[in-house]
Design an enzyme around this catalytic site. Structure first.
Site, short mmCIF file in Angstrom:
data_model
loop_
_atom_site.label_atom_id
_atom_site.label_comp_id
_atom_site.label_asym_id
_atom_site.label_seq_id
_atom_site.Cartn_x
_atom_site.Cartn_y
_atom_site.Cartn_z
N ASP A 20 0.87 -1.17 0.00
CA ASP A 20 0.00 0.00 0.00
C ASP A 20 0.91 1.23 0.00
OD1 ASP A 20 -1.72 2.06 0.47
OD2 ASP A 20 -2.58 1.27 2.32
N ASN A 34 -0.91 -2.93 6.44
CA ASN A 34 -0.04 -2.22 5.49
C ASN A 34 -0.34 -0.73 5.37
OD1 ASN A 34 -2.36 -2.16 3.98
ND2 ASN A 34 -1.59 -3.38 2.27
N ASP A 35 -1.46 -0.27 5.91
CA ASP A 35 -1.82 1.15 5.75
C ASP A 35 -1.20 1.99 6.88
OD1 ASP A 35 -2.95 3.38 4.71
OD2 ASP A 35 -4.97 2.99 5.43
N ASP A 78 9.13 1.30 3.79
CA ASP A 78 8.91 2.62 3.19
C ASP A 78 10.24 3.35 3.06
OD1 ASP A 78 6.19 2.22 3.03
OD2 ASP A 78 5.77 3.14 4.99
N TRP A 81 6.45 -4.01 7.38
CA TRP A 81 5.56 -5.15 7.57
C TRP A 81 5.84 -6.16 6.47
CZ3 TRP A 81 0.83 -7.56 6.05
CH2 TRP A 81 0.34 -7.19 4.82
#
Ligand code: ABN
Length: 175
Positions: A75, A147-148, A119, A100
Site C-alpha cells: 500500500d 499495510n496502511d 517505506d 511489515w
C-alpha cells in the site's frame, strides 16, 4: 445564337454520357475488381502481430506496475516509479527501520515468498504509481500485520516518500 445552342447541346450530351448510370456502374465495377486483385498482393506489415503474445500466454508484468507479483500486499507509491527500484530507495531518502511482511506467490515458479514492505523516508510523497493490494492485511489493531501505516515512524525523518518490496526468502509451508 446557333453556335450557342450547339455548344450546350454537345456539352449536355457529353455530361449525360459521363454520368450515365451504366458508365457509373462500369467505373465502380472496375474499381472493385482492381481492389480485389491488387489488395491481396500488397505487402502488409505483420511485425505488430508477431509482437503479440501467443494465444493463451500472459504478457509479463514489470516492477513499475501494481500487478507485479511482489506487490501483492503493498500500500503506497512504488519506489521503482520514483527514482529507486523494487528493493532500493530513491536518492535522498532512507529505508524505514521497521516494516511489515507480506507473503506473495511468484507466478514463475508457483512458490510463496516473504516480502518486506519498507517505506522510504525523508522526502514528501512521491505521488507516482499508487498501489493498494492487501493480501494478508489485517485490521489496524494488529499493527504488525497492517499495510496502511507510515513505517517511517522510527526514522529520523518520518516523512513517507514511497514503498519498496524487498525479497526476504521463501515462505515455509504450513504443516
Ligand atoms: N506504508 C505506506 C503508507 C505510508 C503512509 C501512510 C499509509 C501507508
Amino acid at each position: 445564337m446557333k453556335w450557342f445552342d450547339a455548344f450546350f447541346e454537345q456539352s449536355s450530351r457529353k455530361a449525360a454520357q459521363r454520368v450515365s448510370r451504366r458508365s457509373s456502374l462500369v467505373r465502380l465495377g472496375r474499381v472493385l475488381v482492381g481492389t480485389a486483385l491488387v489488395l491481396p498482393v500488397l505487402p502488409f506489415d505483420r511485425v505488430a502481430g508477431a509482437a503479440e503474445p501467443a494465444h493463451g500466454k500472459k504478457k509479463e508484468v514489470d516492477d513499475n506496475q501494481c500487478e507485479y507479483w511482489r506487490y501483492c500486499a503493498l500500500d503506497g507509491f512504488l519506489c521503482s516509479c520514483c527514482g529507486g527500484s523494487v528493493s532500493s530507495c530513491p536518492p535522498g531518502t532512507e529505508m524505514s527501520k521497521v516494516a511489515w511482511i507480506g507473503t506473495c506467490r511468484n507466478p514463475k515458479d508457483g512458490k510463496d515468498y516473504l516480502v518486506s514492505y519498507n517505506d522510504c523516508c525523508g522526502k514528501t510523497s512521491c505521488g507516482r504509481c499508487l498501489c493498494n493490494f492487501n493480501l494478508g492485511d489485517r485490521p489496524a489493531y494488529r499493527m504488525g500485520l497492517h499495510n496502511d501505516i507510515n513505517w517511517c515512524m522510527a526514522n529520523t525523518s518520518s516523512m513517507f516518500h514511497c514503498t519498496t518490496a524487498v525479497l526476504v526468502g521463501e515462505a515455509e509451508k504450513a504443516s
